[in-house]
Design a protein around this motif. Structure first.
Motif, short mmCIF file in Angstrom:
data_model
loop_
_atom_site.label_atom_id
_atom_site.label_comp_id
_atom_site.label_asym_id
_atom_site.label_seq_id
_atom_site.Cartn_x
_atom_site.Cartn_y
_atom_site.Cartn_z
N ILE A 1 -9.61 32.51 1.58
CA ILE A 1 -8.71 33.21 1.10
C ILE A 1 -8.07 32.85 -0.37
CG2 ILE A 1 -6.28 34.06 1.51
CD1 ILE A 1 -6.80 33.42 4.42
N PRO A 2 -7.92 33.68 -1.48
CA PRO A 2 -7.72 33.27 -2.68
C PRO A 2 -6.20 33.06 -2.59
CG PRO A 2 -8.01 35.79 -2.76
CD PRO A 2 -8.43 35.18 -1.28
N ALA A 3 -5.68 32.28 -3.68
CA ALA A 3 -4.46 32.08 -3.74
C ALA A 3 -3.53 33.25 -4.51
CB ALA A 3 -4.16 30.90 -4.63
N ALA A 4 -2.41 33.59 -4.09
CA ALA A 4 -1.81 34.50 -4.60
C ALA A 4 -1.77 34.63 -6.46
CB ALA A 4 -0.22 34.71 -4.22
N ALA A 5 -1.96 35.56 -6.91
CA ALA A 5 -1.80 35.57 -8.39
C ALA A 5 -0.49 35.46 -9.01
CB ALA A 5 -2.50 37.15 -8.98
N ALA A 6 -0.35 34.73 -10.12
CA ALA A 6 0.79 34.69 -10.78
C ALA A 6 1.06 36.25 -11.55
CB ALA A 6 0.81 33.60 -12.03
N VAL A 7 1.66 37.22 -11.04
CA VAL A 7 2.06 38.24 -11.69
C VAL A 7 3.27 38.28 -12.52
CG1 VAL A 7 2.75 40.80 -10.97
CG2 VAL A 7 0.82 39.54 -9.71
N THR A 8 3.20 39.04 -13.58
CA THR A 8 4.33 38.99 -14.47
C THR A 8 4.67 40.34 -14.73
OG1 THR A 8 2.80 39.00 -16.42
CG2 THR A 8 3.54 36.77 -15.66
N ALA A 9 6.09 40.37 -15.45
CA ALA A 9 6.49 41.94 -15.50
C ALA A 9 7.12 41.81 -17.05
CB ALA A 9 7.42 42.38 -14.59
N SER A 10 7.02 42.82 -17.70
CA SER A 10 7.92 43.20 -18.91
C SER A 10 8.69 44.61 -18.81
CB SER A 10 6.89 43.30 -20.18
OG SER A 10 6.11 44.39 -19.96
N ASP A 11 9.57 44.59 -19.88
CA ASP A 11 10.44 45.74 -19.71
C ASP A 11 10.60 46.47 -21.05
OD1 ASP A 11 12.08 47.69 -17.89
OD2 ASP A 11 13.75 46.70 -19.21
N ASN A 12 10.94 47.75 -21.23
CA ASN A 12 11.11 48.13 -22.60
C ASN A 12 12.61 47.64 -23.19
OD1 ASN A 12 12.45 49.95 -20.63
ND2 ASN A 12 12.25 51.73 -21.97
N CYS A 13 13.33 47.39 -22.29
CA CYS A 13 14.81 47.17 -22.68
C CYS A 13 15.17 46.01 -22.57
CB CYS A 13 16.00 48.09 -22.14
SG CYS A 13 15.80 49.81 -22.70
N ASP A 14 15.08 45.40 -21.04
CA ASP A 14 15.55 44.11 -20.63
C ASP A 14 14.64 42.90 -21.00
OD1 ASP A 14 17.96 45.51 -19.95
OD2 ASP A 14 17.12 46.24 -18.02
N THR A 15 15.14 41.94 -21.27
CA THR A 15 14.41 40.55 -21.25
C THR A 15 14.43 39.91 -19.77
OG1 THR A 15 16.03 39.14 -22.16
CG2 THR A 15 14.39 40.41 -23.79
N ALA A 16 15.32 40.13 -19.04
CA ALA A 16 15.52 39.39 -17.63
C ALA A 16 14.88 40.39 -16.72
CB ALA A 16 16.87 39.22 -17.50
N VAL A 17 13.54 40.08 -16.27
CA VAL A 17 12.82 40.83 -15.51
C VAL A 17 12.66 39.90 -14.23
CG1 VAL A 17 11.02 42.55 -14.57
CG2 VAL A 17 12.13 42.56 -16.72
N THR A 18 12.89 40.28 -12.94
CA THR A 18 12.64 39.35 -11.97
C THR A 18 11.52 39.94 -11.17
OG1 THR A 18 14.16 40.32 -10.43
CG2 THR A 18 14.95 38.61 -11.56
N VAL A 19 10.62 39.09 -10.65
CA VAL A 19 9.51 39.37 -9.95
C VAL A 19 9.43 38.80 -8.63
CG1 VAL A 19 6.93 39.51 -9.72
CG2 VAL A 19 8.03 39.77 -12.11
N ASP A 20 9.48 39.60 -7.38
CA ASP A 20 9.41 38.99 -6.19
C ASP A 20 7.96 39.30 -5.39
OD1 ASP A 20 12.28 38.30 -6.02
OD2 ASP A 20 12.92 40.28 -5.78
N PHE A 21 7.76 38.58 -4.47
CA PHE A 21 6.48 38.36 -3.94
C PHE A 21 6.62 38.29 -2.30
CE2 PHE A 21 3.00 36.08 -2.00
CZ PHE A 21 2.21 36.81 -1.96
N SER A 22 5.87 39.22 -1.61
CA SER A 22 5.96 39.20 -0.11
C SER A 22 4.57 39.38 0.48
CB SER A 22 6.88 40.25 0.21
OG SER A 22 6.51 41.39 0.00
N GLU A 23 4.20 38.91 1.54
CA GLU A 23 2.90 39.09 2.21
C GLU A 23 2.90 39.32 3.52
OE1 GLU A 23 -0.40 36.15 0.73
OE2 GLU A 23 0.09 35.50 2.74
#
Length: 168
Positions: free
Chosen positions: A77-99
């Motif tokens: 089973i591979p480790a979960a990827a380090a997913v990132t996010a960007s936004d057109n207006c905000d620099t503060a974007v939160t990324v949540d993970f669930s399995e």
């Protein structure tokens, strides 16, 4: 926001209008920005009026690095990827993970879900499904070596055990 079309004010003067200018920025930040228009006639008289430009973030963030669905062996089973996010207006974007795991004895699926939310509440979700399969045969232990015996000296069966990388 850039490339905002402000329109053009209607002006008039009893002589002639010399110029119409505004103090609009090249790029508008999120929220309200007041633009001041100034009209000046050929005698140097001027008048001003204001226009409010409101920029709202109505676009969801963009996730990057979400891996593709894949089939894997239950013991790889591979480790979960380090997913990132960007936004057109905000620099503060939160990324949540669930399995969510529905694997029984090494067979089933794991669904990994990433959700990004920007400061304006816009949301995007992406998932990866890992299909778990038992790709290896069980292993026998305690199997005695081949031997030749007489018909009246057949040995008792050996105590043979088995193990598997996935199944209990």
């Amino acid at each position: 926001a850039s490339g905002v079309v402000l329109g053009a004010p209607v002006t008039a003067d009893n002589c002639a209008v010399a110029s119409v200018v505004n103090d609009a920025p090249a790029s508008f930040p999120k929220g309200d920005t007041v633009v001041t228009w100034t009209v000046t006639d050929t005698a140097g008289n001027s008048a001003t009026a204001s226009q409010t430009i409101t920029v709202q973030d109505m676009e969801a963030p963009v996730l990057a690095g979400v891996p593709a669905d894949k089939t894997v062996s239950c013991d790889a089973i591979p480790a979960a990827a380090a997913v990132t996010a960007s936004d057109n207006c905000d620099t503060a974007v939160t990324v949540d993970f669930s399995e969510a795991n529905s694997v029984v004895d090494g067979i089933g699926t794991i669904v990994r879900t990433w959700t990004a939310v920007d400061a304006s509440g816009n949301t995007v979700t992406a998932s990866q499904t890992l299909t778990m399969e038992d790709m290896a045969a069980p292993v026998l232990a305690g199997v005695p070596a081949n031997k030749t015996v007489s018909c009246d000296a057949v040995p008792a069966p050996a105590n043979v055990t088995a193990s598997d990388n996935c199944d209990s």
